[in-house]
Design an enzyme around this catalytic site. Structure first.
Site, PDB file in Angstrom:
ATOM      1  N   GLU A  96     -11.199  30.601 -11.926  1.00 46.71           N
ATOM      2  CA  GLU A  96      -9.858  30.050 -12.187  1.00 46.71           C
ATOM      3  C   GLU A  96      -8.902  30.360 -11.034  1.00 46.71           C
ATOM      4  O   GLU A  96      -9.094  31.331 -10.297  1.00 46.71           O
ATOM      5  CB  GLU A  96      -9.287  30.705 -13.460  1.00 46.71           C
ATOM      6  CG  GLU A  96      -9.152  29.782 -14.641  1.00 46.71           C
ATOM      7  CD  GLU A  96      -8.091  28.700 -14.500  1.00 46.71           C
ATOM      8  OE1 GLU A  96      -7.815  28.205 -13.392  1.00 46.71           O
ATOM      9  OE2 GLU A  96      -7.520  28.349 -15.537  1.00 46.71           O
ATOM     10  N   ASP A  97      -7.861  29.540 -10.917  1.00 47.13           N
ATOM     11  CA  ASP A  97      -6.827  29.806  -9.913  1.00 47.13           C
ATOM     12  C   ASP A  97      -5.894  30.917 -10.389  1.00 47.13           C
ATOM     13  O   ASP A  97      -5.634  31.879  -9.677  1.00 47.13           O
ATOM     14  CB  ASP A  97      -6.038  28.533  -9.562  1.00 47.13           C
ATOM     15  CG  ASP A  97      -5.437  27.822 -10.784  1.00 47.13           C
ATOM     16  OD1 ASP A  97      -5.672  28.244 -11.943  1.00 47.13           O
ATOM     17  OD2 ASP A  97      -4.718  26.828 -10.578  1.00 47.13           O
TER      18      ASP A  97
ATOM     19  N   ASP B 213      -2.440  32.759 -16.640  1.00 48.89           N
ATOM     20  CA  ASP B 213      -1.015  32.846 -16.974  1.00 48.89           C
ATOM     21  C   ASP B 213      -0.911  33.223 -18.454  1.00 48.89           C
ATOM     22  O   ASP B 213      -1.136  34.385 -18.795  1.00 48.89           O
ATOM     23  CB  ASP B 213      -0.380  31.494 -16.627  1.00 48.89           C
ATOM     24  CG  ASP B 213       1.132  31.488 -16.731  1.00 48.89           C
ATOM     25  OD1 ASP B 213       1.741  32.540 -16.548  1.00 48.89           O
ATOM     26  OD2 ASP B 213       1.711  30.419 -16.989  1.00 48.89           O
TER      27      ASP B 213
ATOM     28  N   LYS C  41      -1.239  36.837 -13.832  1.00 52.67           N
ATOM     29  CA  LYS C  41       0.167  37.085 -14.192  1.00 52.67           C
ATOM     30  C   LYS C  41       0.158  37.793 -15.539  1.00 52.67           C
ATOM     31  O   LYS C  41       0.436  37.178 -16.569  1.00 52.67           O
ATOM     32  CB  LYS C  41       0.878  35.735 -14.386  1.00 52.67           C
ATOM     33  CG  LYS C  41       1.699  35.220 -13.224  1.00 52.67           C
ATOM     34  CD  LYS C  41       2.540  34.030 -13.725  1.00 52.67           C
ATOM     35  CE  LYS C  41       2.770  33.008 -12.658  1.00 52.67           C
ATOM     36  NZ  LYS C  41       3.406  31.771 -13.202  1.00 52.67           N
TER      37      LYS C  41
ATOM     38  N   PHE D  82       6.898  31.115 -10.380  1.00 51.77           N
ATOM     39  CA  PHE D  82       6.023  29.957 -10.266  1.00 51.77           C
ATOM     40  C   PHE D  82       5.514  29.848  -8.838  1.00 51.77           C
ATOM     41  O   PHE D  82       6.287  29.727  -7.901  1.00 51.77           O
ATOM     42  CB  PHE D  82       6.725  28.668 -10.692  1.00 51.77           C
ATOM     43  CG  PHE D  82       5.737  27.584 -11.003  1.00 51.77           C
ATOM     44  CD1 PHE D  82       5.071  27.551 -12.214  1.00 51.77           C
ATOM     45  CD2 PHE D  82       5.431  26.618 -10.049  1.00 51.77           C
ATOM     46  CE1 PHE D  82       4.116  26.580 -12.481  1.00 51.77           C
ATOM     47  CE2 PHE D  82       4.472  25.643 -10.315  1.00 51.77           C
ATOM     48  CZ  PHE D  82       3.823  25.620 -11.527  1.00 51.77           C
ATOM     49  N   VAL D  83       4.191  29.913  -8.706  1.00 50.90           N
ATOM     50  CA  VAL D  83       3.588  29.944  -7.365  1.00 50.90           C
ATOM     51  C   VAL D  83       2.791  28.671  -7.081  1.00 50.90           C
ATOM     52  O   VAL D  83       2.279  28.032  -7.993  1.00 50.90           O
ATOM     53  CB  VAL D  83       2.687  31.195  -7.186  1.00 50.90           C
ATOM     54  CG1 VAL D  83       3.514  32.463  -7.263  1.00 50.90           C
ATOM     55  CG2 VAL D  83       1.562  31.229  -8.227  1.00 50.90           C
TER      56      VAL D  83
ATOM     57  N   ASP E  90      -0.618  23.848  -7.898  1.00 45.28           N
ATOM     58  CA  ASP E  90       0.334  22.756  -7.703  1.00 45.28           C
ATOM     59  C   ASP E  90       1.622  22.941  -8.489  1.00 45.28           C
ATOM     60  O   ASP E  90       1.696  23.726  -9.440  1.00 45.28           O
ATOM     61  CB  ASP E  90      -0.292  21.448  -8.193  1.00 45.28           C
ATOM     62  CG  ASP E  90      -0.398  21.390  -9.724  1.00 45.28           C
ATOM     63  OD1 ASP E  90      -1.041  22.301 -10.299  1.00 45.28           O
ATOM     64  OD2 ASP E  90       0.196  20.477 -10.335  1.00 45.28           O
TER      65      ASP E  90
ATOM     66  N   ARG F 277      -0.748  21.667  -3.287  1.00 45.73           N
ATOM     67  CA  ARG F 277      -2.075  22.293  -3.409  1.00 45.73           C
ATOM     68  C   ARG F 277      -2.666  22.665  -2.050  1.00 45.73           C
ATOM     69  O   ARG F 277      -3.406  23.626  -1.937  1.00 45.73           O
ATOM     70  CB  ARG F 277      -3.061  21.339  -4.110  1.00 45.73           C
ATOM     71  CG  ARG F 277      -2.776  21.115  -5.586  1.00 45.73           C
ATOM     72  CD  ARG F 277      -3.994  20.458  -6.247  1.00 45.73           C
ATOM     73  NE  ARG F 277      -3.674  19.840  -7.526  1.00 45.73           N
ATOM     74  CZ  ARG F 277      -3.663  20.477  -8.696  1.00 45.73           C
ATOM     75  NH1 ARG F 277      -3.927  21.768  -8.754  1.00 45.73           N
ATOM     76  NH2 ARG F 277      -3.369  19.838  -9.809  1.00 45.73           N
TER      77      ARG F 277
HETATM   78  P1  IMP Z   1      -2.394  29.151 -18.833  1.00 43.49           P
HETATM   79  O1  IMP Z   1      -3.112  28.282 -19.828  1.00 43.49           O
HETATM   80  O2  IMP Z   1      -0.968  29.388 -19.211  1.00 43.49           O
HETATM   81  O3  IMP Z   1      -3.110  30.444 -18.532  1.00 43.49           O
HETATM   82  O4  IMP Z   1      -2.266  28.327 -17.493  1.00 43.49           O
HETATM   83  C1  IMP Z   1      -3.382  27.758 -16.956  1.00 43.49           C
HETATM   84  C2  IMP Z   1      -3.107  26.885 -15.795  1.00 43.49           C
HETATM   85  O5  IMP Z   1      -1.723  26.652 -15.566  1.00 43.49           O
HETATM   86  C3  IMP Z   1      -3.603  27.525 -14.530  1.00 43.49           C
HETATM   87  O6  IMP Z   1      -4.973  27.296 -14.359  1.00 43.49           O
HETATM   88  C4  IMP Z   1      -2.776  26.819 -13.508  1.00 43.49           C
HETATM   89  O7  IMP Z   1      -3.405  25.608 -13.143  1.00 43.49           O
HETATM   90  C5  IMP Z   1      -1.469  26.559 -14.200  1.00 43.49           C
HETATM   91  N1  IMP Z   1      -0.461  27.559 -13.808  1.00 43.49           N
HETATM   92  C6  IMP Z   1      -0.068  28.669 -14.450  1.00 43.49           C
HETATM   93  N2  IMP Z   1       0.867  29.357 -13.757  1.00 43.49           N
HETATM   94  C7  IMP Z   1       1.035  28.649 -12.611  1.00 43.49           C
HETATM   95  C8  IMP Z   1       1.866  28.845 -11.451  1.00 43.49           C
HETATM   96  O8  IMP Z   1       2.628  29.816 -11.273  1.00 43.49           O
HETATM   97  N3  IMP Z   1       1.754  27.885 -10.490  1.00 43.49           N
HETATM   98  C9  IMP Z   1       0.936  26.797 -10.583  1.00 43.49           C
HETATM   99  N4  IMP Z   1       0.158  26.586 -11.636  1.00 43.49           N
HETATM  100  C10 IMP Z   1       0.204  27.492 -12.646  1.00 43.49           C
HETATM  101 MG    MG Z   2      -3.434  23.739 -12.875  1.00 44.76          MG
END
Ligand code: IMP
Ligand code: MG
Length: 179
Positions: free
Chosen positions: A98-99, A102, A130, A151-152, A158, A164
């Site tokens: 994963e990138d 969050d 995070k 937000f990064v 993206d 990206r």
């Molecule tokens: P989650 O479901 O909240 O954990 O978020 C999952 C997805 O949201 C990640 O795989 C990212 O693609 C995107 N995401 C979460 N935080 C960021 C951020 O700070 N910048 C860009 N994309 C984010």
């Molecule tokens: Mg994403």
């Protein structure tokens, strides 16, 4: 530095070191296993290609794509699978790449879905974590680096499908998304 970026959090050089460090750990931990590396599209692509090239083991690669975001900056928790991998994961030690972790909602959903397909194991590697924002009960086995609650963008990540291709991880200026 891009004009929409407030500051660089992780440089190209640091990103390269992270990929090498995690690949070395994974190479050690997965020796003798039937490794399947699964990149979560699209955000993980740059990290995925760097990381996997440094893993010195036989492995399969595949990709999965989920959507939850739309164009906002907060995950909805309402997840759709747009591109899936094999139905039967018997014998495979799966490693999700994963990138950023969050809220964890996306990865938790994918993790639970793949658990039902009889894999040998499912591990999680995330470039960025995070922890301050975690909602779902999921933890990464391998973390590149923690980031603060900002937000990064860049290196795959993206905002509204842009940024990206920046070669570093940077904090996006608030003025870009608080309009
Ligand atoms: P989650 O479901 O909240 O954990 O978020 C999952 C997805 O949201 C990640 O795989 C990212 O693609 C995107 N995401 C979460 N935080 C960021 C951020 O700070 N910048 C860009 N994309 C984010
Ligand atoms: Mg994403």
């Amino acid at each position: 530095m891009h004009q929409d970026v407030e500051k660089i959090l992780v440089t190209e050089e640091e990103l390269n070191k992270i990929a090498h460090r995690l690949a070395a750990q994974i190479t050690k931990d997965y020796e003798g296993k039937k490794l399947l590396l699964v990149g979560v599209l699209k955000g993980s692509i740059y990290f995925f290609t760097d990381l996997t090239r440094y893993i010195d083991l036989p492995c399969n690669i595949d990709f999965i794509q989920a959507s939850s975001y739309g164009s906002g900056t907060v995950s909805s928790g309402n997840i759709n699978i747009i591109k899936d991998i094999a139905d039967d994961l018997t014998g495979f030690d799966v490693l999700l790449v994963e990138d950023i972790l969050d809220t964890g909602n996306t990865l938790k959903y994918i993790h639970d879905m793949l658990s039902k397909r009889n894999p040998e194991s499912i591990g999680v590697v995330t470039l960025l974590d995070k922890p301050a924002r975690r909602v779902a009960d999921i933890k990464a086995d391998y973390v590149g680096t923690d980031v603060p609650d900002a937000f990064v963008v860049g290196y795959g990540l993206d905002y509204d499908q842009y940024y990206r291709n920046l070669p570093y991880i940077g904090v996006l200026k608030k003025s870009i998304y608080e309009k």
